[in-house]
Design an enzyme around this catalytic site. Structure first.
Site, PDB file in Angstrom:
ATOM      1  N   PHE A  18      -4.715 -30.127  18.320  1.00  0.00           N
ATOM      2  CA  PHE A  18      -4.087 -29.848  17.026  1.00  0.00           C
ATOM      3  C   PHE A  18      -3.957 -31.118  16.202  1.00  0.00           C
ATOM      4  O   PHE A  18      -3.535 -32.166  16.715  1.00  0.00           O
ATOM      5  CB  PHE A  18      -2.674 -29.279  17.217  1.00  0.00           C
ATOM      6  CG  PHE A  18      -2.620 -27.892  17.787  1.00  0.00           C
ATOM      7  CD1 PHE A  18      -2.688 -26.784  16.953  1.00  0.00           C
ATOM      8  CD2 PHE A  18      -2.475 -27.687  19.148  1.00  0.00           C
ATOM      9  CE1 PHE A  18      -2.622 -25.504  17.467  1.00  0.00           C
ATOM     10  CE2 PHE A  18      -2.402 -26.418  19.676  1.00  0.00           C
ATOM     11  CZ  PHE A  18      -2.479 -25.320  18.828  1.00  0.00           C
ATOM     12  N   ASP A  19      -4.280 -31.023  14.921  1.00  0.00           N
ATOM     13  CA  ASP A  19      -3.812 -32.015  13.959  1.00  0.00           C
ATOM     14  C   ASP A  19      -2.326 -31.727  13.745  1.00  0.00           C
ATOM     15  O   ASP A  19      -1.846 -30.627  14.038  1.00  0.00           O
ATOM     16  CB  ASP A  19      -4.592 -31.853  12.651  1.00  0.00           C
ATOM     17  CG  ASP A  19      -4.023 -32.700  11.533  1.00  0.00           C
ATOM     18  OD1 ASP A  19      -3.797 -33.900  11.759  1.00  0.00           O
ATOM     19  OD2 ASP A  19      -3.778 -32.147  10.448  1.00  0.00           O
TER      20      ASP A  19
END
Length: 651
Positions: free
Chosen positions: A342-343
């Protein structure tokens, strides 16, 4: 008269709508001209259109062999089959045995016995999958062009004491570039003069705007939200960080191996088996009709249906729940995902500052403190100021315009209201304005800021009366998503360009143990590759320009659809249209269910094949009855796939 006026108004709306459609059509044709003129697209569309017309004119021709002998079905079958035959010949020349080869034999056999509609349906199904994949590739190419929109065409530079407006391509190293409030920075460089608030989330992923002073670096493509700068150029064109992002996306797209279709995987064994068995039956029985029957029952019609029907049903299920899956092969890839990276900013968090804490430091209520700060910030363009005003409005506080308003150097504000002076800014700014800030207030502000938060003080008549804490907040469903992914056996990783402290705070709240912070786009790509080298199939979830290379490198790229940039959305294979992360576990579960359905379909079709071959060898099945058996066996396959449309999200 009223009716006439109403009719005229209605006609105007229709005219405007038509004009909009025409403009949209022209833009589409302009962007995808090469794709639309590709021979594969033209043959597919021709075959599909003819099949639709044939089905309208003779609908029972799709299920009744006796009514399939029409020139429309024949034209549709030939339009699609000719291109498949050509692709099959090219594949044989290049020793690339794909589904085109067995489908070629199947369509030829179907045409020989007059099964024109069956040949047309098989050809259209195979060609549509290829055309959609080519369309996705064309969209990815256009996404790269949208990166150029992040840079201005013309910029102001200072040379020999004069300000000149020149084309961006004419900017040289060591030039002094002037950037005003609201403009995008066109080059990589160092601030020579001025102070500004720069939103550089597109490059670094930082959730809050960063204050830039002389000596600080700046990046091309970032936005000057407030202030004015003179920037000394250090990199231009393809050498800038933004240029490198474009290059990395191109390289990742070129190097990423295409997902192999299930049917292609077995085509190299399937085709020789059909030909050898047909030849042996002909040699053994001396009956050419039995050999043709073998080719017909070996026709991968049901196998062709087995995969795309399940994939289309899955894509439809995802679309109904707010997720855009761009091609069927993505479902196959998603089913194999074992890790999700995930960003942070704009993905797990909202990506914008929000007021989370109000701390009065004098005899003043929270609402009065917030109202003072909101009035002072009402005319400010700074994101922090807008967040304060929004918080006041959400509490239904009255926020009139200040009597006077001044933006202070150092990104604070001074305002006058009801005869009193209010100053809002960080502790250092208040000290620079000769306002006494107690040591314990400075210490408390420093402690709060260490968690990656932004702390601003409010002074009323030169006395500090309160403290406001702003931070990028988690999406409410983020914790639930991480929990669901763990239940599915998925490894989760946080990869962000933001600072280490806020990244670790967010990861701690969510229960993510693996954190990579302060990483640039190239490092995100390396992290994805490292996970893949460990034998993991990686899905990357992001929203920004800086996520583009990682989205392209990952086995599956997932973009946030509402807040995501064009580059992220068009580079990724999946877009979460409602920015709802809870769709991610559903997509993983749905993909796994789809693959189970495909395997069930294939087992069923191979069982039917075995029975049909057993009946064809002694001559019990004739070519027409063999074709009819094939038609009937497709019904259970379609029904098994159709149930995926109604598959619901699990709690």
């Amino acid at each position: 008269m009223a009716t006439s006026s109403s009719n005229a108004s209605g006609f105007s709306r229709v005219q405007a709508a038509c004009a909009t459609c025409v403009r949209g059509g022209k833009r589409f044709v302009g962007r995808y001209r090469a794709f639309l003129l590709d021979p594969g697209t033209l043959f597919t569309l021709a075959s599909l259109i003819l099949l639709v017309i044939a089905a309208i004119v003779t609908p029972d021709g799709l299920i009744n062999p006796e009514h399939a002998h029409t020139w429309l079905y024949l034209a549709s079958a030939l339009a699609g089959s000719v291109f498949i035959w050509w692709e099959a010949i090219q594949g044989i020349r290049e020793k690339d045995f794909t589904a085109d080869i067995p489908v070629s034999f199947a369509t030829i056999a179907a045409l020989i016995i007059g099964q024109y509609s069956a040949a047309a349906v098989v050809a259209v199904l195979l060609l549509l999958g290829g055309m959609l994949e080519e369309f996705v590739s064309a969209r990815a190419g256009n996404a790269l062009d949208s990166l150029a929109k992040l840079l201005p065409d013309r910029v102001t530079i200072r040379r020999e004491g004069e300000d000149r407006v020149v084309a961006l391509s004419e900017v040289l190293l060591d030039d002094l570039v002037l950037i005003r409030s609201g403009e995008r920075i066109p080059v990589d460089g160092v601030v020579a003069q001025g102070t500004a608030s720069i939103n550089q989330a597109t490059i670094t992923g930082e959730s809050l705007a960063v204050e830039k002073r002389p000596g600080d670096p700046v990046f091309a493509g970032t936005l000057n939200e407030l202030g004015a700068l003179e920037v000394r150029t250090t990199k231009v064109g393809e050498e800038t960080t933004l240029g490198q992002i474009r290059r990395m996306v191109e390289e990742a797209e070129a190097q990423k191996a295409p997902i192999e279709r299930i049917l292609n995987r077995y085509a190299k064994f399937y085709t020789p088996a059909a030909l050898i068995l047909g030849a042996l039956v002909w040699w053994w029985s001396g009956d050419i009709l039995r050999a043709i029957t073998i080719l017909i029952v070996f026709c991968p019609c049901v196998m062709v249906l087995a995969t795309p029907t399940a994939l289309v049903a899955s894509i439809g299920n995802a679309a109904l729940r707010g997720s855009l899956v761009k091609k069927g092969a993505t479902i196959e890839a998603m089913a194999k995902v074992t890790a999700v990276a995930f960003d942070k900013t704009g993905t797990l968090t909202f990506g914008r500052p929000k007021l989370t804490t109000i701390q009065p430091l004098a005899e003043i209520t929270e609402n009065d403190l917030l109202r003072l700060a909101a009035i002072a910030e009402k005319l400010s363009e700074h994101p922090l100021g807008r967040a304060v005003v929004q918080a006041a409005l959400s509490r239904e506080l009255t926020v009139p315009d200040p009597e006077e308003f001044t933006v202070l150097p150092g990104l604070g504000v001074r305002a006058r209201m009801e005869g009193a002076e209010v100053v809002v800014g960080r502790p250092q700014l208040l000290s620079e304005q000769d306002i006494d800030v107690p040591a314990e207030v400075v210490a408390r502000a420093r402690n709060l800021a260490e968690g990656g938060r932004t702390v601003i003080l409010v002074a009323h008549n030169r006395q500090v009366v309160g403290m406001l804490v702003l931070e990028d907040t988690l999406r409410p469903q983020a914790g639930l998503v991480i929990t669901r992914l763990r239940k599915l056996g998925i490894r989760t990783v946080l990869v962000t360009g933001d600072n280490t402290v806020p990244a670790e705070r967010i990861a701690g709240e969510l229960g993510i143990s693996e954190v990579h912070a302060e990483v640039l786009p190239a490092q995100k790509v390396e992290i994805v590759k490292q996970l893949q080298a460990q034998g993991l199939n990686v899905a990357f979830v992001g929203d920004g320009v800086n996520d583009g290379p990682a989205l392209a490198t990952a086995n599956v790229g997932v973009a946030m659809g509402l807040g995501g940039t064009d580059v992220a959305i068009e580079t990724a294979e999946i877009a979460l249209l409602s920015d709802d992360l809870t769709k991610l576990p559903h997509l993983l579960s749905l993909s796994r269910q789809a693959m189970r359905a495909i395997k069930q379909n294939l087992i069923f079709s191979l069982s039917v094949l075995a029975i049909a071959v057993g009946l064809a060898i002694p001559g019990i099945l004739a070519p027409v009855t063999g074709a009819l058996l094939h038609e009937l066996s497709s019904i259970p396959v379609i029904a098994n796939s159709a149930r995926l449309i109604g598959l619901r999200e699990r709690d």
